[in-house]
Structures are given as C-alpha cells and as structure tokens.
Write an enzyme that holds these catalytic residues in place. Structure first.
Site, PDB file in Angstrom:
ATOM      1  N   THR A  35       0.836  -1.202   0.000  1.00 42.04           N
ATOM      2  CA  THR A  35       0.000   0.000   0.000  1.00 42.04           C
ATOM      3  C   THR A  35       0.873   1.255   0.000  1.00 42.04           C
ATOM      4  O   THR A  35       0.383   2.342  -0.280  1.00 42.04           O
ATOM      5  CB  THR A  35      -0.890   0.046   1.258  1.00 42.04           C
ATOM      6  N   ASP A  36       2.169   1.095   0.319  1.00 42.33           N
ATOM      7  CA  ASP A  36       2.968   2.303   0.574  1.00 42.33           C
ATOM      8  C   ASP A  36       3.349   3.060  -0.692  1.00 42.33           C
ATOM      9  O   ASP A  36       3.681   4.233  -0.619  1.00 42.33           O
ATOM     10  CB  ASP A  36       4.200   2.011   1.448  1.00 42.33           C
ATOM     11  N   ASP A 175       9.765   0.672   4.779  1.00 47.11           N
ATOM     12  CA  ASP A 175      10.854   0.006   5.487  1.00 47.11           C
ATOM     13  C   ASP A 175      11.812   1.015   6.108  1.00 47.11           C
ATOM     14  O   ASP A 175      12.208   0.898   7.276  1.00 47.11           O
ATOM     15  CB  ASP A 175      11.633  -0.909   4.537  1.00 47.11           C
TER      16      ASP A 175
END
Ligand code: GLA
Length: 389
Positions: A35-36, A175
């Site tokens: 989704t990022d 991340d």
C-alpha cells in the site's frame, strides 16, 4: 555482539582514533502490504534485530567497508569520487547509495571513513536488512558530518531515494520509515500519502509476535515488485479518467466498486482491488488494536493474506503452507505473509501458551511438506536507528 564487532574493527583497521557505534533496526509489517507506493496506510514496527556499525573518520577521501555477514568479501575499498553503483561492489552499494543521495541534496562529505558492520536480520528474509543498512548509513552521516538539517524522516526518504535510484528497486517508504522512526512497543500507523504518522501501543498481554522465515527467496523479486507497482500506476491512470484522485489509497471500497470498470485489464483490476481494500483493512486494524480487539486484528491479518495471495499474487507455495498451518494451529490470532513477498517471512500473533507448540508443530509439518527447515523468531518491538556510543 557489539564487542565482537569492535574487536574486528580494530583487527582490520587498527586501534587509534575515535570510534563511534550505531544501530538501525529491521522491521516487520503487521498489516498494510503493498500500500505504501499507492498512497495508503502501513502498520510496521521496528525490531530489536538490526544492523550494527563501528565507524572512524578518515583524513582523506577513501571509504573502506567491511561486513561480518559478508566476510569473504574482505575490505571493500572505494572513494568519495567513485559513487556509482557497481555490481561487483555488492552490499556496499547500499551505504554508497546513501552517501550519493546525501551529496545530491548538497550535504557533501569532506572526508571518508572506515566502517565495519554486522547484522542479525536474516538476509533476504523480507525483514528489511537493506533498509536498515541504508538508515544506519544515514544516521552515521548525520552524526559524523554534523548534517543537523537532515531529520530522521529525511533519513528515511534519503534511504528510499538510494534504494530507488542507486540500487534500482522501486520500493515505497515503509521500510526506511520504520527503521528510522521505530519506537519500542509501538507500531507506526503511517499514511504514506502525506507521511502523517501516529505511534500505536502494541499491548499484547497474553500473546507474542512470531515471525516465521520460509527460507525461500524466489528470484526476480525486484522485477516482480516493480511490475506490481507499474500495474497499480496504470490502474490509477485509468481511474483518474473517471474520478478525481491522486492515489489508490484515497478510495473507499464503495468508490472503488463504483469506478473499477474503468480499469480495462482484469489482472490490473485485481491489483488495484488489493491496494484499495488492504488500505481500508489497515485503517480498521489500527482502530481494532486501539480498542484492544485483537481478535478482529487477527481476522484482518488473515484477510490481508488472502488478498495478497489471490489478488496481488505475491505469495508462494511455501509461504501459503506456513500461513495455512498457522491458521489451523490453536492459539493463533492471525497470520499472514509480511514484506515484499515471493518468499521471505510470515508474521503471526500467537497466544503465549501456544508459542512452543506453534514452533514445534509448524516447524515439523513445514519440514515434512517442503523438505527444509523454517526458522522462527519470537520478536520484540524496538526503537528506531540511533548512535550507541
Ligand atoms: C517491500 C518494500 C516496501 C513495501 C513492501 C510491501 O518491503 O520495500 O516499500 O512496498 O515491500 O508492502
């Protein structure tokens, strides 16, 4: 571990001068996968596993890198005048990329350094060993060269820039953000559309987070990842013709259903379906955790896996085996693939008194079905990247 690394540093580079030590964590994402880069939400936590560094400044422009994880490479020597990606330079392309990205932003390094690193995140497991190395480098540069203007969020963005434009993986921000901004015992509820974030306490009085490493990493991970991203971008373009949005993450499920026929290709429609539904699931999951509704949280994790398996198609046989075994095991609240996919790890929430059985029974059944061992890590949520000493 740090003691051993300090020892190694001195052996390799000598004892003199001021040595500084640093740490940057890996991460596990609880929910909100792929989704990022679609302007959606993610819900990762930093781990207490991560990458350690010992660093000493040099007077000249030389850079010397050494990793205990890649001992056979020995010391890799380069210079600030050679900041170009180079396959033969292997792992050192990550820290080099970060230096390159700092310099691009006008933060120039006047001199080089010697560095030794060691990481206890299993490589290639999807727990972000590369992002932790990037963020580690960012924290080192900020500290040693006095780049006070670089905030921890900038360091995350710089790490992502290095990954995208120096190392060729078109990853999102999750991340690096988790590694830079992590907080002990909290998950980060991050809206990747505007980087607004909140820390969500992860209170699991009678359960643990268990990561299971399938120990498989299918090839073409980066290219398949980039393909998914391209598919979502094309789907977004098609949707923009019928509705006024800038990212898939802006859509509710209902809005998606209303406009989805604008996406001409059925595969692309499935990809976008995942991006939209997974984002809404993540928002719901964060709310569920806030209300201590762990059961609902677990159900949303399971639904996330099904969507990643069927619509986004980033799972694989081995990971599905692990997840299905977990779903059948008593005391498992939820279980799903975590990270980029095509192998790597699953994340499960497991009742305290079921953890031992989980490890033993799933370990045995996995070995019987797949022919090699899985690895289990019962993890703690730790703080983000920092100087240690
Ligand atoms: C990888 C990427 C992240 C994110 C995940 C999937 O870990 O680096 O940016 O896209 O995959 O959620």
């Amino acid at each position: 571990m740090l003691e051993k690394l300090l020892q190694k540093f001195k052996e390799l580079y000598g004892e003199d001068g001021e040595l500084r030590t640093y740490f940057a964590p890996g991460r596990v994402n609880l929910i909100g996968e792929h989704t990022d880069y679609n302007g959606g939400h993610v819900f990762p936590c930093a781990l207490t596993l991560g990458t350690y560094a010992v660093v000493r400044s040099r007077g000249d422009r030389v850079l010397r890198f050494y990793s205990m994880n890649f001992d056979s490479f020995g010391i890799v020597e380069t210079s600030l005048d050679e900041l170009i990606p180079n396959q033969a330079a292997a792992w050192t392309n990550y820290p080099k990329g970060v230096i390159w990205a700092f310099e691009k932003r006008g933060m120039k390094l006047g001199h080089g350094f010697d560095i030794a690193i060691y990481g206890d995140i299993p490589n290639g497991s999807g727990l972000s060993s590369s992002a932790s190395l990037e963020v580690l480098t960012g924290v080192i540069l900020k500290d040693i060269y006095g780049f006070a203007e670089a905030s921890m969020i900038d360091i995350a963005l710089i790490g992502q820039d290095a990954e995208n434009n120096f190392n060729g993986c078109n990853c999102g921000i999750m991340d690096q953000f988790a590694s830079a901004m992590g907080k002990k015992d909290h998950a980060i509820f991050l809206d990747t559309n505007d980087l607004h974030y909140e820390y969500a306490p992860v209170k699991l009085p009678d359960a643990r987070i268990v990561i299971t490493n399938s120990k498989v990493k299918h090839s073409l991970v980066d290219s398949a990842y980039n393909d998914r991203r391209n598919e979502c971008e094309t789907a977004l373009k098609e949707l923009k013709a019928v509705t006024d949005i800038k990212a898939l993450g802006e859509l509710t499920e209902e809005q998606f259903e209303e406009h989805k026929d604008a996406i001409k290709d059925p595969v692309r429609q499935k990809r976008a379906h995942h991006a939209v539904y997974e984002n809404q699931r993540t928002i719901r999951a964060a709310r569920a955790l806030e209300k201590n509704d762990i059961t609902l949280f677990g159900q949303l994790m399971n639904a996330s896996h099904i969507s990643l398996r069927d619509d986004y198609e980033v799972s694989c046989k081995e990971i599905d085996i692990l997840v299905e075994l977990a779903w059948k095991t008593e005391g498992v609240i939820g279980s799903r693939i975590t990270g980029g996919g095509f192998g790597g790890c699953t994340v499960s929430i497991v009742k305290n008194d079921a953890v031992d059985t989980f490890v033993q029974e799933i370990g045995k059944a996995y070995f019987d079905k797949v022919g090699h061992e899985a690895e289990f890590y019962v993890v703690d949520i730790g703080d983000g990247a920092r100087r240690l000493g």
